[in-house]
Design an enzyme around this catalytic site. Structure first.
Site, PDB file in Angstrom:
ATOM      1  N   GLY A  11       0.780  -1.233   0.000  1.00 48.48           N
ATOM      2  CA  GLY A  11       0.000   0.000   0.000  1.00 48.48           C
ATOM      3  C   GLY A  11       0.811   1.282   0.000  1.00 48.48           C
ATOM      4  O   GLY A  11       0.316   2.326   0.417  1.00 48.48           O
ATOM      5  N   SER A  12       2.059   1.233  -0.511  1.00 50.73           N
ATOM      6  CA  SER A  12       2.819   2.492  -0.532  1.00 50.73           C
ATOM      7  C   SER A  12       2.223   3.472  -1.539  1.00 50.73           C
ATOM      8  O   SER A  12       2.248   4.689  -1.316  1.00 50.73           O
ATOM      9  CB  SER A  12       4.307   2.245  -0.800  1.00 50.73           C
ATOM     10  OG  SER A  12       4.522   1.792  -2.107  1.00 50.73           O
ATOM     11  N   LEU A  84      -3.939  -6.985  -7.310  1.00 47.61           N
ATOM     12  CA  LEU A  84      -3.402  -8.058  -8.146  1.00 47.61           C
ATOM     13  C   LEU A  84      -4.473  -8.911  -8.829  1.00 47.61           C
ATOM     14  O   LEU A  84      -4.148  -9.867  -9.524  1.00 47.61           O
ATOM     15  CB  LEU A  84      -2.496  -8.966  -7.296  1.00 47.61           C
ATOM     16  CG  LEU A  84      -1.255  -8.266  -6.721  1.00 47.61           C
ATOM     17  CD1 LEU A  84      -0.447  -9.227  -5.857  1.00 47.61           C
ATOM     18  CD2 LEU A  84      -0.392  -7.692  -7.836  1.00 47.61           C
ATOM     19  N   LYS A  85      -5.727  -8.575  -8.627  1.00 50.85           N
ATOM     20  CA  LYS A  85      -6.805  -9.363  -9.243  1.00 50.85           C
ATOM     21  C   LYS A  85      -7.382  -8.620 -10.444  1.00 50.85           C
ATOM     22  O   LYS A  85      -7.374  -7.382 -10.469  1.00 50.85           O
ATOM     23  CB  LYS A  85      -7.918  -9.615  -8.217  1.00 50.85           C
ATOM     24  CG  LYS A  85      -7.443 -10.369  -6.985  1.00 50.85           C
ATOM     25  CD  LYS A  85      -7.102 -11.797  -7.336  1.00 50.85           C
ATOM     26  CE  LYS A  85      -6.623 -12.554  -6.107  1.00 50.85           C
ATOM     27  NZ  LYS A  85      -6.244 -13.943  -6.436  1.00 50.85           N
ATOM     28  N   HIS A 103       1.238   0.927 -13.248  1.00 48.18           N
ATOM     29  CA  HIS A 103       2.028  -0.267 -13.564  1.00 48.18           C
ATOM     30  C   HIS A 103       3.508   0.122 -13.599  1.00 48.18           C
ATOM     31  O   HIS A 103       3.865   1.153 -14.186  1.00 48.18           O
ATOM     32  CB  HIS A 103       1.596  -0.843 -14.910  1.00 48.18           C
ATOM     33  CG  HIS A 103       2.322  -2.109 -15.254  1.00 48.18           C
ATOM     34  ND1 HIS A 103       1.970  -3.321 -14.711  1.00 48.18           N
ATOM     35  CD2 HIS A 103       3.404  -2.334 -16.036  1.00 48.18           C
ATOM     36  CE1 HIS A 103       2.800  -4.248 -15.164  1.00 48.18           C
ATOM     37  NE2 HIS A 103       3.682  -3.677 -15.963  1.00 48.18           N
TER      38      HIS A 103
HETATM   39  C1  GRF Z   1       3.634  -1.196  -7.414  1.00 49.06           C
HETATM   40  O1  GRF Z   1       4.865  -1.371  -8.059  1.00 49.06           O
HETATM   41  C2  GRF Z   1       2.532  -1.108  -8.435  1.00 49.06           C
HETATM   42  O2  GRF Z   1       2.914  -0.489  -9.609  1.00 49.06           O
HETATM   43  C3  GRF Z   1       2.262  -2.547  -8.719  1.00 49.06           C
HETATM   44  O3  GRF Z   1       2.404  -3.197  -7.462  1.00 49.06           O
HETATM   45  C4  GRF Z   1       3.241  -2.427  -6.621  1.00 49.06           C
HETATM   46  C5  GRF Z   1       2.433  -2.120  -5.403  1.00 49.06           C
HETATM   47  O4  GRF Z   1       3.153  -1.505  -4.415  1.00 49.06           O
HETATM   48  N1  GRF Z   1       1.020  -2.712  -9.393  1.00 49.06           N
HETATM   49  P1  GRF Z   1       2.385  -0.875  -3.172  1.00 49.06           P
HETATM   50  O5  GRF Z   1       1.455  -1.912  -2.615  1.00 49.06           O
HETATM   51  O6  GRF Z   1       1.663   0.342  -3.647  1.00 49.06           O
HETATM   52  O7  GRF Z   1       3.471  -0.537  -2.182  1.00 49.06           O
END
Ligand code: GRF
Length: 212
Positions: A11-12, A84-85, A103
């Site tokens: 969730g960054s 991721l879904k 992405h």
């Molecule tokens: C990020 O690199 C985003 O682009 C990808 O998954 C990662 C998620 O990172 N889809 P976070 O959970 O936001 O830290």
């Protein structure tokens, strides 16, 4: 605009969005709900810490159930942040032009099914590419394929590992994504009937943060 965020992991990016709409651009939009397919996702803890309502998506293929949650939150814009879904078709249709994803590559390169997390960066390194980057795009019914809103290049350095490259790309994600979400929330960028993105995101201040 009332913004809902879906996240599966750390969730960054969610945090960057929370910070942006709370402290940088308070009038651009409001994050009102955060959903995850994983009840233990740190992203949900970040939302709770920020006082934002959360929900768990139990059946990720059940578009009607997800729409019910989004309707209950009165969400107007749906933002994927490390979700991721695949978003089910009824949700994609209901949020057409109001559904965004970030992405960690320069799409269409290194995108599509199975291209997430470290896999993206390993593939970039294996290809010998000297540049990677970030793409923010509208979401359609396939992974990483919708109309591109904005991109930001990130250099690949000679001694990069997938972890060092991921960290460099993630910094750019945190800078680019909130600006794109704010631009769509403000109506400055729209998805046209031609399936293309119209309008531009003002990225001037990123030039002071990153070389490209
Ligand atoms: C990020 O690199 C985003 O682009 C990808 O998954 C990662 C998620 O990172 N889809 P976070 O959970 O936001 O830290």
């Amino acid at each position: 605009m009332r913004i809902a965020v879906l996240a599966s992991g750390g969730g960054s990016n969610l945090q960057a969005l929370l910070d942006h709409f709370a402290h940088v651009d308070e009038n651009a939009g409001e994050i009102v709900w955060v959903g995850s397919n994983s009840a233990s996702a740190p992203a949900l803890a970040r939302a709770t810490a920020a006082g934002i309502a959360t929900g768990v998506i139990v059946e990720t293929t059940d578009g009607d159930a997800i729409l019910k949650q989004l309707t209950a939150a009165k969400a107007e814009l749906l933002v994927l942040a490390g979700y991721l879904k695949l978003v089910p078709a009824p949700v994609v249709r209901a949020f057409a032009g109001r559904l965004l994803n970030v992405h960690p590559s320069m799409l269409p390169a290194f995108g599509g099914v199975g291209m997430f997390g470290e896999r993206v960066h390993s593939a970039v390194l294996a290809s010998g590419a000297r540049q990677s980057g970030v793409t923010v795009h509208f979401v359609d019914d396939a992974f990483d394929r919708g109309a591109i809103i904005a991109q930001w290049p990130v250099p690949v350095l000679p001694d990069d590992t997938s972890s060092t490259l991921a960290a460099r790309v993630l910094c750019a994600e945190h800078a680019l994504y909130p600006l794109c979400v704010a631009a769509v929330a403000a109506g400055a960028v729209t998805l046209g009937a031609d399936g293309r993105s119209h309008g531009t995101v003002n990225l001037a201040h990123l030039d002071t943060l990153f070389t490209r």
